[in-house]
Motif scaffolding. Sequence first.
Motif, short mmCIF file in Angstrom:
data_model
loop_
_atom_site.label_atom_id
_atom_site.label_comp_id
_atom_site.label_asym_id
_atom_site.label_seq_id
_atom_site.Cartn_x
_atom_site.Cartn_y
_atom_site.Cartn_z
N LYS A 102 50.46 57.73 44.46
CA LYS A 102 50.57 58.10 43.05
C LYS A 102 52.05 58.34 42.78
O LYS A 102 52.64 59.27 43.35
CB LYS A 102 49.76 59.36 42.74
N ILE A 109 55.07 58.79 39.81
CA ILE A 109 55.35 59.10 38.40
C ILE A 109 56.73 58.55 38.05
O ILE A 109 57.71 58.83 38.75
CB ILE A 109 55.31 60.62 38.17
N ARG A 154 46.50 57.61 33.44
CA ARG A 154 46.83 58.67 32.48
C ARG A 154 47.29 59.90 33.26
O ARG A 154 46.63 60.33 34.21
CB ARG A 154 45.60 59.03 31.64
N LEU A 155 48.38 60.49 32.83
CA LEU A 155 48.88 61.66 33.52
C LEU A 155 47.86 62.80 33.49
O LEU A 155 47.77 63.58 34.44
CB LEU A 155 50.21 62.13 32.91
N ALA A 171 45.91 62.79 36.61
CA ALA A 171 46.72 62.56 37.81
C ALA A 171 46.12 63.17 39.06
O ALA A 171 46.39 62.70 40.17
CB ALA A 171 48.13 63.09 37.59
N THR A 185 48.84 53.83 42.09
CA THR A 185 48.84 54.12 40.66
C THR A 185 50.19 54.66 40.19
O THR A 185 50.77 55.53 40.83
CB THR A 185 47.73 55.12 40.31
N TYR A 228 52.31 56.36 36.87
CA TYR A 228 52.17 57.15 35.64
C TYR A 228 53.49 57.07 34.88
O TYR A 228 54.52 57.49 35.39
CB TYR A 228 51.81 58.60 35.97
N THR A 249 56.02 58.25 32.21
CA THR A 249 56.36 59.42 31.40
C THR A 249 57.69 59.20 30.70
O THR A 249 58.64 58.69 31.29
CB THR A 249 56.43 60.70 32.26
N HIS A 289 52.80 58.93 28.80
CA HIS A 289 52.81 60.36 28.54
C HIS A 289 54.20 60.71 28.01
O HIS A 289 55.20 60.53 28.70
CB HIS A 289 52.53 61.14 29.82
#
Length: 310
Positions: free
Chosen positions: A5, A7, A48-49, A52, A60, A62, A64, A88
């Motif tokens: 994951k 971000i 979608r955050l 998370a 995945t 995310y 932002t 996000h």
Amino acid sequence: MRYRKVILMYHSVESAEVSAVLGSFPIPLARFQHQIRQALEQGWRFGRLSQAREPVSANTLYITGDDGTVDWVRNVLPWCEKHAIPTHTALITGPWLDPPIYPVAHRLQILLALRRGELPIPELTTEQRAYIDRIYSYEKDPRRRYLKGACNLVLDDAQARQLLGEPDEQERELLAARFARPEEYLGYRFAEFGVHTVSHRAFSGDPEAYVREEVLPCRDELRRRGLNPTRYLVLPMRPQFGATIEQIEPALRAAGFEGTLEALGEWDGQSFAMPRIDAKDVEHYLGLEPWTEHDVDEKPRAVARHEVSR
């Protein structure tokens, strides 16, 4: 199998139609689109955050974006919405108030870009300079580096505003046009929004005061404007000199938050503090094909709509 994951952190994204806000460090929309296409081709999915901490069935990403400047909102959000790519956006609510509260960091970006006058650099200790050197290492000009560091990470908000002085008419116009209005965020299916504080000032070491003055009023304003904020606080910047992220975690948990986004690196999928990968490092970090300035096609080609990773 444990899926990654990651971000991603964006701020300013420019296009031929909507230029970057003054003083920012943008990436072209074409580069953003290149990153999305390349990531999809390599098997990454976008989540979608707000979800998370839920299990995922693929590596995945995310997306932002911080601050809610007009270039991000008008260039990125519609394009991602068309292709069902979740985003996000962390929003500063001070510019929406009457009278507006404009962030010191953004005012300073504008003043440095306008090259108007010589703002004095406050006296700094050796330890403060070392902290600033680490946080703003990308600023090669010492004057810019220490001025930004002093205003954002050493002085309190009132002291920084006194140093910058009252904005003149030109600066007020640039600030008023810099941030998207709340109504521009309504109606999206794949765009989420979160707390980025009222005034964008750094955490100074008093968690109760910071949550009371900056975090909760921002969350309340988002709700009042018809937006449903996530349970993730995106900190505006690194803490002020002498403060730490760990100090604020209990107060945020008590207020119902599930994490805080800050710093650089790959998130372990569990920690409350969630680091991110900067926009300019995405290709290198994910092993994508490098983007070049010859890749200027900003048309939404070759991006298939996909199921949001869960």
